[in-house]
Design a protein around this motif. Structure first.
Motif, short mmCIF file in Angstrom:
data_model
loop_
_atom_site.label_atom_id
_atom_site.label_comp_id
_atom_site.label_asym_id
_atom_site.label_seq_id
_atom_site.Cartn_x
_atom_site.Cartn_y
_atom_site.Cartn_z
N GLY A 87 61.26 38.16 31.75
CA GLY A 87 60.95 39.16 30.96
C GLY A 87 59.96 39.06 29.72
O GLY A 87 58.90 39.04 29.71
N LEU A 88 60.90 37.81 29.01
CA LEU A 88 60.39 37.18 27.85
C LEU A 88 59.02 36.09 28.35
O LEU A 88 58.13 36.04 27.48
N LEU A 92 54.68 36.55 28.05
CA LEU A 92 54.17 35.80 27.40
C LEU A 92 52.57 35.53 27.96
O LEU A 92 52.10 34.79 26.72
N ALA A 93 53.41 35.87 29.23
CA ALA A 93 51.47 35.20 30.16
C ALA A 93 50.56 36.06 29.71
O ALA A 93 49.25 35.76 29.65
N GLN A 94 50.69 36.94 29.22
CA GLN A 94 49.71 38.14 28.97
C GLN A 94 50.07 38.66 27.32
O GLN A 94 49.15 39.74 27.18
N ASN A 99 52.80 37.88 18.85
CA ASN A 99 53.93 39.73 19.24
C ASN A 99 55.36 39.60 19.70
O ASN A 99 56.79 40.62 19.93
N GLY A 100 55.45 38.65 20.62
CA GLY A 100 56.99 37.84 20.89
C GLY A 100 57.98 38.30 20.61
O GLY A 100 59.13 38.62 20.21
N ALA A 101 57.46 37.18 19.63
CA ALA A 101 58.80 36.85 18.42
C ALA A 101 58.94 38.42 17.34
O ALA A 101 60.06 38.44 17.10
N LEU A 102 58.33 39.18 17.37
CA LEU A 102 57.92 40.30 16.65
C LEU A 102 59.16 41.58 17.38
O LEU A 102 59.98 41.96 16.90
N ILE A 103 58.84 41.65 18.96
CA ILE A 103 59.73 42.51 19.60
C ILE A 103 60.52 41.96 19.74
O ILE A 103 61.76 42.57 19.68
N MET A 104 61.21 41.03 19.70
CA MET A 104 62.67 40.13 19.94
C MET A 104 63.39 40.80 18.86
O MET A 104 64.31 40.28 18.23
N ALA A 105 62.57 40.14 17.56
CA ALA A 105 63.24 40.35 15.79
C ALA A 105 63.87 41.90 16.00
O ALA A 105 64.81 41.64 15.28
N LEU A 106 63.68 42.89 16.82
CA LEU A 106 64.02 43.74 17.08
C LEU A 106 65.75 44.38 17.88
O LEU A 106 66.31 44.73 17.46
N SER A 107 65.98 43.04 17.95
CA SER A 107 67.52 43.14 18.43
C SER A 107 68.49 43.20 18.49
O SER A 107 69.46 43.86 18.76
N PRO A 108 68.39 43.14 17.00
CA PRO A 108 70.03 43.24 16.49
C PRO A 108 70.20 44.29 16.35
O PRO A 108 71.15 45.01 16.40
N LEU A 109 68.69 45.27 15.74
CA LEU A 109 68.57 46.27 15.29
C LEU A 109 69.70 46.90 16.64
O LEU A 109 70.37 48.54 16.99
N THR A 110 68.82 46.17 17.87
CA THR A 110 69.09 47.42 18.85
C THR A 110 70.18 47.37 19.89
O THR A 110 71.18 48.60 19.68
N LEU A 147 46.23 55.00 16.07
CA LEU A 147 47.61 56.09 16.76
C LEU A 147 46.77 56.52 18.03
O LEU A 147 47.84 56.68 18.38
N LYS A 148 45.63 56.69 18.21
CA LYS A 148 45.03 56.80 19.83
C LYS A 148 46.04 56.20 20.97
O LYS A 148 46.54 57.01 21.94
N ARG A 149 46.31 55.17 19.90
CA ARG A 149 47.05 53.84 21.94
C ARG A 149 48.39 55.02 21.28
O ARG A 149 49.25 54.22 22.76
N LEU A 150 48.91 54.68 20.37
CA LEU A 150 50.14 55.07 20.39
C LEU A 150 49.94 56.54 20.65
O LEU A 150 51.49 56.70 22.20
N LEU A 151 49.76 57.78 21.16
CA LEU A 151 49.44 58.52 21.35
C LEU A 151 49.88 58.76 22.53
O LEU A 151 50.47 59.89 23.71
N SER A 152 48.69 58.44 23.05
CA SER A 152 48.78 57.92 24.86
C SER A 152 49.64 57.02 25.04
O SER A 152 49.35 56.40 26.85
N PHE A 153 49.91 55.81 24.98
CA PHE A 153 51.03 55.21 25.51
C PHE A 153 50.19 54.05 26.10
O PHE A 153 50.81 53.76 26.91
N GLU A 154 49.24 53.73 24.81
CA GLU A 154 48.60 52.39 26.29
C GLU A 154 49.52 50.94 25.27
O GLU A 154 49.07 51.18 23.87
N PHE A 155 50.46 50.44 26.07
CA PHE A 155 50.71 49.38 24.63
C PHE A 155 50.19 47.88 26.17
O PHE A 155 49.91 47.81 27.77
N ASN A 156 50.46 46.57 25.75
CA ASN A 156 49.48 45.42 26.52
C ASN A 156 50.85 45.57 27.24
O ASN A 156 52.17 45.71 26.98
N HIS A 157 49.92 45.18 28.22
CA HIS A 157 51.62 44.88 29.65
C HIS A 157 52.30 44.16 28.81
O HIS A 157 53.72 43.56 29.56
N GLY A 158 52.11 42.62 28.69
CA GLY A 158 52.85 41.68 27.84
C GLY A 158 53.84 41.60 27.39
O GLY A 158 54.84 41.84 27.78
#
Length: 308
Positions: A87-88, A92-94, A99-110, A147-158
């Motif tokens: 996944g990582l 990262l290719a996309q 962004n990748g490091a920021l998402i991984m920073a959620l790991s301990p909390l998750t 905010l509209k991207r959040l409401l429509s769940f439009e996130f980068n595929h990567g």
């Protein structure tokens, strides 16, 4: 505790966070020349070879386990180690390294959230606060403040793929707590590297885009250095430093240093000429605040309790 030993542990954990953080932009750079699956194969092969040498040097025995235990160890390793890296580096290719490091920073909390769900325990108020603040910081970056991207769940595929990899790693971390009672961590990690190498090699064999052998023969010296850094320092070195720091400071205190990973990722990205937007820096600040504030409040309450 010995103050000098604690200082050394802090330095080791900071170095560990640097190795892990730097692996994001270094990996992003390597992906410009090799496929993500090829990169992961190199990472696992280098890490497995280094760990094998370390095990032989320290004369660490491989424990004798029952068939069900081996099946559990290999299965959890495939999901966690294989899932994270697939996944990582595919993600990262996309997307970008920050962004990748920021998402991984959620790991301990998750990991804490997964533990609460599986054990059917309610999260503490501090954990809920951390979860809300950290998610707001990550979503701010992933939606680019729209905010509209959040409401429509439009996130980068990567970003989505890296998030799934982070969930695999968090589940692996939680399940590893049980496995560690009957399986030493270094042999367990070695088995994990071999399991990851096996499953990613199978995936690459059926991939029309990845050509590990041909890509490896044509690899440049710069990207070879990238792969060696990720395998030796970003994987084996980081892991051994992490174990040493946890032994001295404890898991709860050591986990705080995971917050430095996105910072080192951003700093290293700049040296590679990769852009780090002000919105990403703001997101990092929010995430780190969300992770640190509940713990700092807890420490302050304990201090006042001792003084009283």
């Amino acid at each position: 505790m010995n103050r000098s030993a604690n200082t050394n542990a802090v330095l080791l954990l900071l170095l560990c966070a640097f190795f892990w953080g730097a692996s994001f932009p270094v990996g992003k750079h390597a992906l410009g020349e090799v496929h993500a699956l090829t990169l992961v194969i190199w990472r696992f092969a280098i890490a497995a070879a280094c760990l094998f040498a370390f095990i032989k040097w320290k004369r660490i025995p491989i424990p004798e386990l029952k068939a069900k235990q081996w099946l559990w160890v290999v299965g959890v390793s495939i999901v966690g180690v294989g899932g994270l890296n697939l996944g990582l580096f595919t993600g990262l290719a996309q997307t970008n390294a920050s962004n990748g490091a920021l998402i991984m920073a959620l790991s301990p909390l998750t990991t804490s959230l997964i533990g609460s769900l599986l054990q059917r325990k309610l999260l503490t108020r501090g954990a809920v606060f951390s979860l809300v603040v950290c998610l707001s910081g990550v979503l701010l970056v992933l939606t680019n403040g729209e905010l509209k991207r959040l409401l429509s769940f439009e996130f980068n595929h990567g970003d989505q793929i890296i998030f799934l990899g982070m969930l695999c790693w968090s589940l692996y971390t939680y399940l590893t707590q049980g496995i560690s009672r009957w399986m030493p961590m270094i042999p367990y990690t070695f088995i994990g590297m071999l399991a990851g190498l096996g499953v990613i090699s199978v995936v690459a064999a059926f991939s029309a885009e990845a050509h590990p052998v041909q890509e490896s023969l044509a690899i440049s010296q710069i990207v070879l250095a990238d792969l060696l850094f990720i395998g030796v320092f970003g994987t084996v070195g980081g892991y051994l430093l992490w174990i040493s720091g946890v032994k001295q400071l404890g898991a709860a205190n050591a986990s705080l240093f995971f917050n430095f990973v996105p910072i080192f990722a951003a700093l290293t990205a700049v040296t590679f000429g990769q852009n780090v937007a002000s919105l990403q820096l703001l997101g990092m600040a929010i995430v780190i605040s969300g992770l640190l504030l509940p713990r700092l409040t807890h420490w302050r309450q304990q201090r006042f309790a001792r003084m009283g």
